[in-house]
Motif scaffolding. Structure first.
Motif, PDB file in Angstrom:
ATOM      1  N   GLN A 241       0.847  -1.196   0.000  1.00 59.35           N
ATOM      2  CA  GLN A 241       0.000   0.000   0.000  1.00 59.35           C
ATOM      3  C   GLN A 241       0.883   1.247   0.000  1.00 59.35           C
ATOM      4  OE1 GLN A 241      -2.294  -0.519   3.541  1.00 59.35           O
ATOM      5  NE2 GLN A 241      -0.788   0.406   4.867  1.00 59.35           N
ATOM      6  N   THR A 242       0.261   2.399  -0.172  1.00 59.27           N
ATOM      7  CA  THR A 242       1.018   3.648  -0.224  1.00 59.27           C
ATOM      8  C   THR A 242       1.403   4.097   1.183  1.00 59.27           C
ATOM      9  OG1 THR A 242      -0.968   5.018  -0.067  1.00 59.27           O
ATOM     10  CG2 THR A 242      -0.254   4.376  -2.290  1.00 59.27           C
ATOM     11  N   THR A 243       2.439   4.926   1.245  1.00 58.60           N
ATOM     12  CA  THR A 243       2.860   5.506   2.519  1.00 58.60           C
ATOM     13  C   THR A 243       1.748   6.370   3.096  1.00 58.60           C
ATOM     14  OG1 THR A 243       5.158   5.498   1.781  1.00 58.60           O
ATOM     15  CG2 THR A 243       4.620   6.959   3.602  1.00 58.60           C
ATOM     16  N   THR A 244       1.015   7.041   2.231  1.00 57.15           N
ATOM     17  CA  THR A 244      -0.082   7.899   2.674  1.00 57.15           C
ATOM     18  C   THR A 244      -1.146   7.091   3.409  1.00 57.15           C
ATOM     19  OG1 THR A 244       0.331   9.305   0.764  1.00 57.15           O
ATOM     20  CG2 THR A 244      -1.749   9.629   1.911  1.00 57.15           C
ATOM     21  N   LYS A 245      -1.469   5.909   2.913  1.00 53.27           N
ATOM     22  CA  LYS A 245      -2.454   5.039   3.559  1.00 53.27           C
ATOM     23  C   LYS A 245      -1.952   4.591   4.931  1.00 53.27           C
ATOM     24  CE  LYS A 245      -5.822   2.008   4.082  1.00 53.27           C
ATOM     25  NZ  LYS A 245      -6.693   2.350   5.178  1.00 53.27           N
ATOM     26  N   THR A 246      -0.680   4.232   5.007  1.00 53.34           N
ATOM     27  CA  THR A 246      -0.095   3.830   6.284  1.00 53.34           C
ATOM     28  C   THR A 246      -0.144   4.980   7.276  1.00 53.34           C
ATOM     29  OG1 THR A 246       1.383   2.283   5.146  1.00 53.34           O
ATOM     30  CG2 THR A 246       1.960   2.879   7.401  1.00 53.34           C
ATOM     31  N   LEU A 247       0.231   6.186   6.823  1.00 50.28           N
ATOM     32  CA  LEU A 247       0.195   7.362   7.690  1.00 50.28           C
ATOM     33  C   LEU A 247      -1.222   7.679   8.152  1.00 50.28           C
ATOM     34  CD1 LEU A 247       2.746   9.764   6.010  1.00 50.28           C
ATOM     35  CD2 LEU A 247       2.901   8.765   8.296  1.00 50.28           C
ATOM     36  N   ALA A 248      -2.178   7.570   7.257  1.00 47.13           N
ATOM     37  CA  ALA A 248      -3.575   7.838   7.625  1.00 47.13           C
ATOM     38  C   ALA A 248      -4.031   6.886   8.724  1.00 47.13           C
ATOM     39  CB  ALA A 248      -4.477   7.726   6.400  1.00 47.13           C
ATOM     40  N   ASP A 249      -3.662   5.604   8.613  1.00 47.03           N
ATOM     41  CA  ASP A 249      -4.030   4.626   9.643  1.00 47.03           C
ATOM     42  C   ASP A 249      -3.351   4.948  10.982  1.00 47.03           C
ATOM     43  OD1 ASP A 249      -5.683   3.240   7.937  1.00 47.03           O
ATOM     44  OD2 ASP A 249      -4.199   1.694   7.455  1.00 47.03           O
ATOM     45  N   LEU A 250      -2.076   5.357  10.932  1.00 48.10           N
ATOM     46  CA  LEU A 250      -1.362   5.686  12.164  1.00 48.10           C
ATOM     47  C   LEU A 250      -1.923   6.950  12.812  1.00 48.10           C
ATOM     48  CD1 LEU A 250       2.299   4.811  11.151  1.00 48.10           C
ATOM     49  CD2 LEU A 250       0.815   3.567  12.723  1.00 48.10           C
ATOM     50  N   TYR A 251      -2.225   7.969  12.006  1.00 51.07           N
ATOM     51  CA  TYR A 251      -2.841   9.183  12.550  1.00 51.07           C
ATOM     52  C   TYR A 251      -4.212   8.874  13.165  1.00 51.07           C
ATOM     53  CZ  TYR A 251       0.438  12.793  11.031  1.00 51.07           C
ATOM     54  OH  TYR A 251       1.534  13.595  10.889  1.00 51.07           O
ATOM     55  N   ARG A 252      -4.951   7.976  12.536  1.00 48.69           N
ATOM     56  CA  ARG A 252      -6.263   7.588  13.065  1.00 48.69           C
ATOM     57  C   ARG A 252      -6.094   6.900  14.426  1.00 48.69           C
ATOM     58  NH1 ARG A 252      -7.797   4.750   8.951  1.00 48.69           N
ATOM     59  NH2 ARG A 252      -8.405   6.570   7.776  1.00 48.69           N
ATOM     60  N   SER A 253      -5.074   6.064  14.565  1.00 45.98           N
ATOM     61  CA  SER A 253      -4.853   5.394  15.853  1.00 45.98           C
ATOM     62  C   SER A 253      -4.433   6.400  16.924  1.00 45.98           C
ATOM     63  CB  SER A 253      -3.815   4.282  15.721  1.00 45.98           C
ATOM     64  OG  SER A 253      -2.533   4.810  15.502  1.00 45.98           O
ATOM     65  N   ILE A 254      -3.712   7.460  16.532  1.00 43.81           N
ATOM     66  CA  ILE A 254      -3.361   8.512  17.492  1.00 43.81           C
ATOM     67  C   ILE A 254      -4.618   9.240  17.942  1.00 43.81           C
ATOM     68  CG2 ILE A 254      -2.194  10.743  17.748  1.00 43.81           C
ATOM     69  CD1 ILE A 254       0.002   9.644  15.871  1.00 43.81           C
ATOM     70  N   ASP A 255      -5.457   9.616  16.978  1.00 42.80           N
ATOM     71  CA  ASP A 255      -6.688  10.337  17.300  1.00 42.80           C
ATOM     72  C   ASP A 255      -7.621   9.523  18.188  1.00 42.80           C
ATOM     73  OD1 ASP A 255      -5.919  12.565  15.871  1.00 42.80           O
ATOM     74  OD2 ASP A 255      -6.971  11.963  14.051  1.00 42.80           O
ATOM     75  N   ARG A 256      -7.676   8.227  17.973  1.00 38.26           N
ATOM     76  CA  ARG A 256      -8.572   7.362  18.738  1.00 38.26           C
ATOM     77  C   ARG A 256      -7.918   6.794  19.994  1.00 38.26           C
ATOM     78  NH1 ARG A 256     -11.030   3.956  13.613  1.00 38.26           N
ATOM     79  NH2 ARG A 256     -12.209   5.704  12.720  1.00 38.26           N
ATOM     80  N   ALA A 257      -6.617   7.074  20.176  1.00 38.25           N
ATOM     81  CA  ALA A 257      -5.850   6.550  21.319  1.00 38.25           C
ATOM     82  C   ALA A 257      -5.931   5.030  21.375  1.00 38.25           C
ATOM     83  CB  ALA A 257      -6.315   7.184  22.621  1.00 38.25           C
ATOM     84  N   GLN A 258      -5.628   4.385  20.236  1.00 40.54           N
ATOM     85  CA  GLN A 258      -5.671   2.931  20.137  1.00 40.54           C
ATOM     86  C   GLN A 258      -4.303   2.381  19.743  1.00 40.54           C
ATOM     87  OE1 GLN A 258      -8.876   2.596  17.317  1.00 40.54           O
ATOM     88  NE2 GLN A 258     -10.408   2.409  18.931  1.00 40.54           N
ATOM     89  N   ALA A 259      -3.962   1.243  20.292  1.00 38.45           N
ATOM     90  CA  ALA A 259      -2.665   0.619  20.081  1.00 38.45           C
ATOM     91  C   ALA A 259      -2.518   0.048  18.673  1.00 38.45           C
ATOM     92  CB  ALA A 259      -2.450  -0.488  21.108  1.00 38.45           C
ATOM     93  N   VAL A 260      -1.254  -0.102  18.258  1.00 37.92           N
ATOM     94  CA  VAL A 260      -0.912  -0.655  16.947  1.00 37.92           C
ATOM     95  C   VAL A 260       0.190  -1.688  17.147  1.00 37.92           C
ATOM     96  CG1 VAL A 260      -0.010  -0.123  14.642  1.00 37.92           C
ATOM     97  CG2 VAL A 260      -1.433   1.557  15.822  1.00 37.92           C
ATOM     98  N   THR A 261       0.047  -2.850  16.536  1.00 38.58           N
ATOM     99  CA  THR A 261       1.114  -3.850  16.546  1.00 38.58           C
ATOM    100  C   THR A 261       1.870  -3.731  15.237  1.00 38.58           C
ATOM    101  OG1 THR A 261      -0.132  -5.342  17.970  1.00 38.58           O
ATOM    102  CG2 THR A 261       1.656  -6.312  16.688  1.00 38.58           C
TER     103      THR A 261
END
Length: 132
Positions: free
Chosen positions: A7-27
């Motif tokens: 996938q694109t870097t933009t898609k990865t960044l969007a998912d990471l920013y979403r996890s920051i906004d929602r305060a949810q963990a990422v593996t």
């Protein structure tokens, strides 16, 4: 896990920013400098661009229990969870600005461009320090 190469870097960044906004963990599956792969669960709280142009994810690492930096190009796969943050993140050394909620890939690009290219101080007609 989502493979970052697929996938694109933009898609990865969007998912990471979403996890920051929602305060949810990422593996994440992460390659270190030596090429050794490790799997870690992180609680991201900031995404920065370094002077060399690389994207750095600042996060609390549940394995180490402290703040760590992860370069985006070394994250090979990730999974966004619905589990909330549990670790206390370090205090900010600079005052935080207004919270920006990112809901699309275009907003990620706009946020990065705005942070990198907008002047830090207001530019007025009377400002002579900026004259070239």
């Amino acid at each position: 896990m989502k493979n970052t190469a697929a996938q694109t870097t933009t898609k990865t960044l969007a998912d990471l920013y979403r996890s920051i906004d929602r305060a949810q963990a990422v593996t994440i599956s992460y390659l270190d400098e030596d090429g050794a792969e490790s799997v870690r669960t992180i609680e991201p709280y900031d995404i920065r661009t370094t002077k060399s142009g690389r994207i750095q994810v600042r996060a609390m690492c549940r394995l180490r229990g402290e703040a760590r930096s992860f370069f985006l190009h070394r994250i090979t796969a990730y999974t966004c969870h619905r589990i909330a943050f549990v670790l206390d993140r370090p205090e900010a050394t600079t005052p935080a600005g207004a919270v920006i909620v990112v809901r699309s890939a275009a907003q990620v690009v706009a946020r990065e461009l705005g942070r990198d290219y907008l002047p830090r101080t207001a530019v007025t007609r009377d400002t002579t320090a900026l004259v070239a």
